[in-house]
Design a protein around this motif. Structure first.
Motif, PDB file in Angstrom:
ATOM      1  N   UNK A 186       0.842  -1.198   0.000  1.00 37.23           N
ATOM      2  CA  UNK A 186       0.000   0.000   0.000  1.00 37.23           C
ATOM      3  C   UNK A 186       0.880   1.252   0.000  1.00 37.23           C
ATOM      4  N   UNK A 188       4.024   1.302  -0.812  1.00 38.45           N
ATOM      5  CA  UNK A 188       4.855   1.303  -2.022  1.00 38.45           C
ATOM      6  C   UNK A 188       4.073   1.876  -3.200  1.00 38.45           C
ATOM      7  N   UNK A 189       2.802   1.483  -3.287  1.00 40.31           N
ATOM      8  CA  UNK A 189       1.970   2.015  -4.370  1.00 40.31           C
ATOM      9  C   UNK A 189       1.880   3.530  -4.256  1.00 40.31           C
ATOM     10  N   UNK A 190       1.725   4.017  -3.027  1.00 42.24           N
ATOM     11  CA  UNK A 190       1.625   5.459  -2.821  1.00 42.24           C
ATOM     12  C   UNK A 190       2.944   6.152  -3.178  1.00 42.24           C
ATOM     13  N   UNK A 191       4.060   5.475  -2.868  1.00 41.96           N
ATOM     14  CA  UNK A 191       5.364   6.045  -3.197  1.00 41.96           C
ATOM     15  C   UNK A 191       5.497   6.190  -4.707  1.00 41.96           C
ATOM     16  N   UNK A 192       5.075   5.153  -5.426  1.00 46.31           N
ATOM     17  CA  UNK A 192       5.134   5.221  -6.888  1.00 46.31           C
ATOM     18  C   UNK A 192       4.156   6.274  -7.397  1.00 46.31           C
ATOM     19  N   UNK A 193       3.044   6.434  -6.666  1.00 47.17           N
ATOM     20  CA  UNK A 193       2.049   7.439  -7.042  1.00 47.17           C
ATOM     21  C   UNK A 193       2.508   8.860  -6.710  1.00 47.17           C
ATOM     22  N   UNK A 194       3.734   8.994  -6.268  1.00 41.63           N
ATOM     23  CA  UNK A 194       4.293  10.334  -6.107  1.00 41.63           C
ATOM     24  C   UNK A 194       4.057  10.980  -4.758  1.00 41.63           C
ATOM     25  N   UNK A 195       3.704  10.191  -3.742  1.00 39.58           N
ATOM     26  CA  UNK A 195       3.491  10.756  -2.414  1.00 39.58           C
ATOM     27  C   UNK A 195       4.773  10.611  -1.597  1.00 39.58           C
ATOM     28  N   UNK A 199       3.235  12.917   3.176  1.00 40.02           N
ATOM     29  CA  UNK A 199       1.994  12.738   2.459  1.00 40.02           C
ATOM     30  C   UNK A 199       1.460  11.332   2.607  1.00 40.02           C
ATOM     31  N   UNK A 200       2.376  10.365   2.452  1.00 38.15           N
ATOM     32  CA  UNK A 200       2.027   8.952   2.563  1.00 38.15           C
ATOM     33  C   UNK A 200       1.418   8.685   3.925  1.00 38.15           C
TER      34      UNK A 200
END
Ligand SMILES: Nc1ncnc2c1ncn2[C@@H]1O[C@H](COP(=O)(O)OP(=O)(O)OP(=O)(O)O)[C@@H](O)[C@H]1O
Ligand SMILES: [Mg+2]
Lengths: 292, 335
Positions: A186, A188-195, A199-200
């Motif tokens: 979850x 990691x997905x947010x990290x890739x999504x630019x957070x 923010x994450x």
């Protein structure tokens, strides 16, 4: 699930008896007494008591001291909850990243929980003692004149720290468990999504932690309102000038020291109502489970 | 859109496990590459190094012309589809799709346009206001894909995206992914342990074994000319027969090869054939049957039409060009 059938109708009651007896003797009976007492007023010698209806309650709500105590309790409960949960969450987030190697860290943080509240109170009282404590000395170096015996603010800060301290370990454990339950993918997905990390935390981690947070919120409010008696008694005894006289301590003080049983009983009944409503809120929430 | 270059790429985990080593490859712009191999061979590790979720301990990853070894995942211009989808459970499908765009400061209108477009492509328009938990596995899968395509990234990374779906849905989604990629022409790196998925999706596939590349090639190249006994046994179903040449002395070329490989479908019943097979068991698959047995102590499997006569012993032959020869020690293909 397998159901156990008792052929003997008496046996289940016998098995339940000790539990029921304890509940009755230590909870239901005193609670009943308190409710009864709250409608009575004793004479000056404690011999006769007469029924006065809601007079004890109305007297309370007219008393500036009681209203002050309500305010003090609110400030105290909110501060303890915010401090203990805030610090615990910070520590838990720090630990979550390196959990595999941090068994010792986790264990260390649980220790405060094993310390009795009274001991904790005295400990902090010593640390902050204006004449012999370490903290006033340190604070004086940075230009703050610490004195919880005369300053209302200092006294409040002291009891908040002394009470929050113990609760941090408890909150920490729940937060760590909650964080561990969030799948790494979850974040990691947010990290890739630019957070970014901050923010994450606010967009993903904190919302997913909300069931834990809410549970702890109720637990901590209940704790700070009802289980901090020993801390107050060991440090400020409600003073100075009522500044730390929270409701639970006032019940004790008015009842046992002031011998005003009717008023003290009415205060307990109000406390009881608060506990009941907190419990109801909590159960409602647990039923709804999670908000997502 | 971009090419991806892996240059001597390797990974040693802190514990000392060497999960990936010496991977060299060039992925062309728009190419669909599938990484395939058994469990634990380092597929996910390799993919996550490209994504930036795992540090690179050896070599280099380049996306386009840029070395990205120390670039944050967010700045690599890639999108990833996870095995468990990793949808944000507290956000609606629309918010899930929009999150990456929002973080990058895309305008509201543009976000709406792209989300609607992706929803249209993936047919998830009617779910946009639902939370992920109110979707079936297949629908979640689509949302996860949607989250990748709205970003219009330089490359898609997939880590076993279909393995949580049932067999039928997996086949359907496989086709959709293929179609989608053909339409978008986005460079893709796809991890799976399913050789059928690998064969059907890949422009080129990379067979990994123990963190090392065994072979890189188009599905047909790899199928027709497996570079080693490992690849031969892994790609193709039922697996290629790998027989010690002692057991089949009469086959052409068996004299100077340690291991002879023959695909089950390349063996035919032939009364004059050089191989004698003792039949042990027959699996009926409807259109065809698998016949298992052995010859001179070596296991052998063949596929036969469902009308073929069955006997306790069969004589078999194979076309010389259908034989694969491998070195007995290294397992490498002999020319
Ligand atoms: N965080 C880690 N620390 C140490 N070793 C790891 C770590 N992650 C993976 N490994 C090891 O690296 C090797 C490759 O793991 P990886 O997850 O890349 O395999 P995989 O090919 O994706 O397997 P699967 O098909 O089961 O997902 C394995 O031996 C694994 O035990
Ligand atoms: Mg994997």
């Amino acid at each position: 699930m397998k159901r156990t059938i008792f052929s003997n109708q008496l046996l289940p009651w016998l098995l339940l008896a000790p539990q029921l007896a304890i509940t009755f003797i230590f909870f239901l009976w005193p609670a009943g007494q308190a409710i009864k007492q709250s409608f009575l007023r004793e004479d000056a010698f404690g011999i006769n008591s007469s029924f006065v209806g809601l007079a004890n309650f109305t007297a309370l709500l007219d008393s500036p001291e009681y209203l002050n105590s309500l305010k003090v309790t609110a400030v105290f409960a909110i501060s303890v909850t915010v401090v203990s949960m805030g610090v615990a969450l910070l520590l838990a987030v720090a630990v979550d990243r390196m959990l595999k190697s941090s068994r010792t860290y986790t264990t260390l943080l649980v220790w405060p929980y094993a310390v009795a509240p009274a001991v904790a109170g005295i400990l902090w009282w010593f640390i902050f003692n204006p004449t012999v404590g370490v903290m006033p000395y340190v604070l004086e170096v940075i230009g703050y004149d610490w004195n919880h015996i005369s300053s209302k603010t200092d006294a409040m800060i002291l009891v908040v720290i002394a009470s929050a301290w113990k609760q941090i370990s408890y909150n920490f454990l729940f937060f760590v468990a909650g964080l561990q339950a969030i799948p790494a993918s979850m974040r990691e997905a947010a990290a890739i999504d630019g957070a970014g990390p901050v923010r994450r935390f606010f967009d993903i981690t904190f919302p997913l932690l909300s069931p834990t947070t809410f549970f702890l919120l109720v637990v901590n409010i209940v704790y700070s309102m009802f289980e901090t008696f020993a801390v107050i008694d060991a440090t400020t005894e409600g003073g100075p000038a009522q500044a730390t006289n929270i409701m639970v301590y006032k019940v004790y003080f008015d009842g046992f020291i002031g011998q005003n049983l009717g008023s003290s009983a009415a205060q307990s009944v109000i406390l009881m109502l608060i506990v009941i409503s907190l419990t109801v809120i909590q159960f409602r929430w647990v039923e709804k489970k999670v908000e997502y | 859109m971009a090419s991806i270059t892996l240059d001597n790429l390797g990974k040693v985990y802190p514990g000392g496990t060497r999960a990936v080593g010496d991977v060299n490859m060039q992925i062309a712009d728009g190419e669909f590459i599938v990484l395939v191999g058994p469990s634990g061979c380092g597929k996910s590790t390799l993919l996550r190094m490209v994504a930036g979720l795992e540090s690179i301990t050896e070599g280099e990853v380049r996306i386009g012309d840029r070395v990205v070894n120390t670039v944050e995942p967010a700045d690599r211009d890639i999108a990833m589809v996870f095995q468990n989808y990793a949808l944000y459970p507290h956000m609606s499908v629309r918010q899930n799709l929009a999150y990456g765009l929002k973080n990058r400061g895309t305008s509201k209108a543009e976000i709406t346009r792209r989300v609607d477009e992706a929803a249209e492509i993936l047919q998830i328009g009617q779910f946009l206001d639902r939370k992920p938990r109110a979707l079936s596995g297949g629908q979640r899968q689509r949302v996860a894909m949607g989250r990748a395509i709205v970003r219009e990234p330089a490359a898609f990374l997939f880590d076993e995206p279909l393995s949580n779906l049932d067999a039928k849905l997996r086949v359907a989604m496989r086709l959709e992914i293929k179609e989608l990629q053909r339409r978008l022409r986005t460079t893709s790196l796809y991890v799976t342990h399913d050789q059928l998925e690998a064969m059907t999706l890949a422009d080129r596939l990379v067979v990994l074994n123990g963190g090392q590349v065994e072979q890189i090639g188009t599905p047909l190249e790899v199928y027709r000319n497996p570079a080693s006994t490992f690849v031969a046994g892994f790609i193709g179903s039922p697996a290629m027969n790998l027989i010690p040449s002692r057991a089949v002395p009469h086959l052409p070329g068996s004299a100077h090869a340690g291991i002879i490989g023959i695909r089950p479908e390349d063996l035919a019943v032939d009364p004059d054939g050089p191989i004698e097979m003792q039949v042990r068991a027959v699996e009926e698959l409807g259109a065809q049957r698998l016949v298992h047995g052995h010859t001179n102590g070596a296991d052998l499997t063949i596929t036969l039409g469902s009308h073929a006569d069955l006997h306790d012993t069969l004589r078999l032959s194979a076309q010389p060009e259908a034989l694969h020869r491998f070195d007995e020690k290294t397992g490498k293909r002999l020319a």
